[in-house]
Scaffold this motif. Structure first.
Motif, short mmCIF file in Angstrom:
data_model
loop_
_atom_site.label_atom_id
_atom_site.label_comp_id
_atom_site.label_asym_id
_atom_site.label_seq_id
_atom_site.Cartn_x
_atom_site.Cartn_y
_atom_site.Cartn_z
N TYR A 189 0.83 -1.21 0.00
CA TYR A 189 0.00 0.00 0.00
C TYR A 189 0.86 1.25 0.00
CZ TYR A 189 -3.95 -3.01 0.61
OH TYR A 189 -4.89 -3.96 0.40
N TYR A 190 0.47 2.25 -0.76
CA TYR A 190 1.22 3.50 -0.77
C TYR A 190 0.25 4.64 -1.03
CZ TYR A 190 0.73 3.80 -5.86
OH TYR A 190 0.23 3.92 -7.12
N GLU A 191 0.68 5.84 -0.66
CA GLU A 191 -0.16 7.01 -0.89
C GLU A 191 0.23 7.65 -2.20
OE1 GLU A 191 -0.76 10.27 2.01
OE2 GLU A 191 -0.78 8.58 3.42
N ARG A 192 -0.76 7.92 -3.02
CA ARG A 192 -0.45 8.51 -4.31
C ARG A 192 -0.45 10.03 -4.18
NH1 ARG A 192 -0.33 6.46 -9.71
NH2 ARG A 192 -1.29 7.87 -11.20
N HIS A 193 0.59 10.65 -4.70
CA HIS A 193 0.69 12.11 -4.59
C HIS A 193 0.04 12.78 -5.79
CE1 HIS A 193 3.45 11.13 -1.45
NE2 HIS A 193 4.27 10.51 -2.28
N GLU A 194 0.01 14.12 -5.70
CA GLU A 194 -0.41 14.91 -6.86
C GLU A 194 0.69 14.83 -7.90
OE1 GLU A 194 -3.04 17.24 -6.94
OE2 GLU A 194 -3.65 17.42 -4.85
N ARG A 195 0.34 15.07 -9.16
CA ARG A 195 1.36 15.15 -10.21
C ARG A 195 2.34 16.27 -9.84
NH1 ARG A 195 2.77 15.11 -15.64
NH2 ARG A 195 1.72 13.25 -16.34
N PHE A 196 3.65 15.99 -9.92
CA PHE A 196 4.64 16.97 -9.46
C PHE A 196 4.66 18.21 -10.36
CE2 PHE A 196 8.90 18.78 -9.28
CZ PHE A 196 9.02 19.01 -7.92
N ALA A 197 4.63 18.01 -11.66
CA ALA A 197 4.60 19.15 -12.60
C ALA A 197 4.02 18.68 -13.91
CB ALA A 197 6.02 19.68 -12.81
N GLY A 198 3.64 19.63 -14.76
CA GLY A 198 3.10 19.27 -16.07
C GLY A 198 1.64 18.85 -16.00
N GLN A 199 1.08 18.55 -17.16
CA GLN A 199 -0.34 18.21 -17.28
C GLN A 199 -0.54 16.70 -17.35
OE1 GLN A 199 -3.10 20.38 -17.85
NE2 GLN A 199 -1.67 21.89 -17.01
N SER A 200 -1.74 16.24 -16.93
CA SER A 200 -2.08 14.83 -17.10
C SER A 200 -2.13 14.53 -18.60
CB SER A 200 -3.42 14.52 -16.48
OG SER A 200 -3.85 13.24 -16.89
N LYS A 201 -1.61 13.37 -18.98
CA LYS A 201 -1.63 12.97 -20.39
C LYS A 201 -2.84 12.09 -20.67
CE LYS A 201 2.37 15.04 -20.69
NZ LYS A 201 2.44 15.45 -19.29
N TYR A 202 -3.73 12.00 -19.68
CA TYR A 202 -4.93 11.19 -19.85
C TYR A 202 -6.19 12.03 -19.80
CZ TYR A 202 -3.36 6.38 -20.05
OH TYR A 202 -2.83 5.20 -20.46
N PRO A 203 -6.52 12.75 -20.85
CA PRO A 203 -7.77 13.49 -20.85
C PRO A 203 -8.95 12.51 -20.89
CG PRO A 203 -6.76 13.57 -23.01
CD PRO A 203 -5.81 12.84 -22.12
N LEU A 204 -10.16 13.04 -20.65
CA LEU A 204 -11.34 12.18 -20.57
C LEU A 204 -11.46 11.24 -21.77
CD1 LEU A 204 -13.90 11.49 -19.02
CD2 LEU A 204 -15.07 13.25 -20.33
N LYS A 205 -11.15 11.78 -22.95
CA LYS A 205 -11.30 10.96 -24.16
C LYS A 205 -10.41 9.72 -24.10
CE LYS A 205 -10.41 11.66 -28.81
NZ LYS A 205 -9.75 12.53 -29.74
N LYS A 206 -9.16 9.93 -23.68
CA LYS A 206 -8.23 8.79 -23.59
C LYS A 206 -8.65 7.82 -22.49
CE LYS A 206 -3.64 10.05 -25.26
NZ LYS A 206 -2.25 10.24 -24.88
N MET A 207 -9.22 8.40 -21.38
CA MET A 207 -9.64 7.54 -20.28
C MET A 207 -10.77 6.63 -20.73
SD MET A 207 -9.55 9.68 -16.78
CE MET A 207 -11.21 9.40 -16.27
N LEU A 208 -11.73 7.21 -21.49
CA LEU A 208 -12.85 6.41 -21.98
C LEU A 208 -12.36 5.32 -22.93
CD1 LEU A 208 -15.70 9.00 -22.58
CD2 LEU A 208 -15.64 7.12 -20.94
N ALA A 209 -11.45 5.72 -23.83
CA ALA A 209 -10.92 4.75 -24.80
C ALA A 209 -10.22 3.62 -24.05
CB ALA A 209 -9.94 5.44 -25.74
N PHE A 210 -9.51 3.97 -22.98
CA PHE A 210 -8.80 2.99 -22.16
C PHE A 210 -9.77 2.00 -21.54
CE2 PHE A 210 -6.54 2.12 -18.04
CZ PHE A 210 -5.46 1.46 -18.59
N ALA A 211 -10.89 2.55 -21.00
CA ALA A 211 -11.89 1.69 -20.36
C ALA A 211 -12.53 0.75 -21.38
CB ALA A 211 -12.94 2.54 -19.67
N VAL A 212 -12.92 1.30 -22.53
CA VAL A 212 -13.56 0.48 -23.56
C VAL A 212 -12.58 -0.60 -24.04
CG1 VAL A 212 -14.47 0.48 -25.92
CG2 VAL A 212 -15.13 2.27 -24.33
N ASP A 213 -11.33 -0.22 -24.18
CA ASP A 213 -10.29 -1.17 -24.59
C ASP A 213 -10.16 -2.30 -23.57
OD1 ASP A 213 -8.94 -0.84 -26.93
OD2 ASP A 213 -7.00 -0.72 -25.91
#
Ligand code: UDP
Ligand code: MG
Length: 323
Positions: free
Chosen positions: A200-224
């Motif tokens: 078990y570990y605690e997940r931190h906030e992204r240190f810098a930069g933007q998430s590379k998983y916008p909603l569209k990619k997340m949905l595609a990932f789930a459907v995949d």
């Protein structure tokens, strides 16, 4: 002592990479000094066709310290494929590989616990998030919904585990035998089997930069994820067809009765009855065809039919993997 590879997929991560490299260097040096891993262990960055200065940074790290290695994909192929490229490369060079994200969301202090579990005999160690407070409400609920749906569809997954995990060389050999193109690592790794453990570990906030998983990619990932593991959606079509066929029988009875009592206009009974019946039969036939397509889909994946964990025989050394 074991040779460890830490595999990190990177897509346009120039903002965060220097800090990631700095922290990992400290961590790896401590592990090497403590005797947990060999001095020739590596941090392997996989540049997933980045358009910014990511590859330049990786080259610089490598030039400054052989601890850092790099792979560059010719084109952006997505997180899962970049990770796979790194893991398959690591398979031939290490005793164990840890995959983690570039953005320091995965707590690198958990690596010690990963290695302890590995030493105790686990071939796969899953990093599981203890809480999801750093996520937005939206991401939390959609993620939970996703695990539920996957569970209902019969896909074995570790809840709240992303791609932060350790895999032994033997588990990596197993992974290499899953040759499917639409690879969904979180679903495949539990299929490999072998002893596993969770950390078990605690997940931190992204240190810098933007998430590379916008909603569209997340949905595609789930459907995949769903479509590369389950043929239950096809079975649903068959069930629906059967249901509608049953309804059509009731409708037929109803129209016949109404017609017998003479309350209807000409042709009404025939049209209503046949609409339901043909609809039901068509769906049922689609389901039957779907069953065969489901079989083809399984065959084309050419997944290994089994992986051996242990052999007890005079002529064969123990713990070998075979297909
Ligand atoms: N990533 C990648 N290729 C892509 C998208 C993402 O290699 O096409 C990498 C990214 O650099 C990061 C990891 O995958 O190391 C996870 O991405 P991110 O942190 O943006 O996802 P989130 O944490 O927001 O789900
Ligand atoms: Mg992230």
């Amino acid at each position: 002592m074991k040779r460890l590879y830490v595999v990190i997929p990177c897509y346009n991560e120039e903002e965060v990479l220097p800090e990631t490299a700095k922290r990992l260097k400290v961590k790896m040096q401590a592990l090497i000094q403590g005797g947990a891993i060999t001095p020739d262990s590596r941090v392997l960055f996989v540049d997933d066709g980045s358009k910014d200065g990511t590859w330049g940074l990786i080259q610089r790290f490598h030039g400054e310290d052989p601890l850092f290695g790099g792979l560059k994909l010719s084109h952006n192929q997505g997180h899962q494929n970049a990770l796979l490229a790194g893991l398959l490369y690591a398979k031939d060079h290490c005793d164990a590989a840890i995959s983690m994200d570039a953005d320091l969301q995965d707590d690198i202090e958990a690596i010690d616990a990963f290695l302890r579990e590995y030493e105790k005999g686990a071939d796969v160690v899953y990093g599981v998030r203890s809480k999801r407070e750093t996520d937005t409400f939206f991401k939390r609920t959609t993620a939970l919904g996703f695990y539920r749906i996957m569970g209902l569809l019969g896909v074995e997954m570790i809840p709240n585990h992303a791609d932060y995990r350790l895999m032994s060389q033997r588990a990596l050999e197993g992974l290499a035998q899953y040759r499917e193109v639409n690879l969904f690592l979180r679903g495949v790794v539990p299929l490999i089997g072998y002893p596993s453990a969770q950390v078990y570990y605690e997940r931190h906030e992204r240190f810098a930069g933007q998430s590379k998983y916008p909603l569209k990619k997340m949905l595609a990932f789930a459907v995949d994820g769903i479509t590369s593991f389950s043929i239950k959606p096809i079975r649903l079509i068959t069930a629906l067809g059967f249901l509608i066929f049953l309804v059509s029988l009731v409708v037929l009875l109803y129209t016949l009765c109404t017609k017998l009592f003479g309350y209807t206009v000409d042709g009404w009974a025939t049209i209503l009855g046949s609409i339901w019946m043909i609809g039901g039969i068509q769906l049922l036939c689609l389901g039957v065809i779907g069953e065969y397509i489901g079989k083809i889909y399984r065959e084309t994946k050419a997944r290994p039919r089994f992986l051996l964990e242990c052999v007890l025989d005079e002529d064969t050394p123990s713990s070998s993997t075979m297909q």
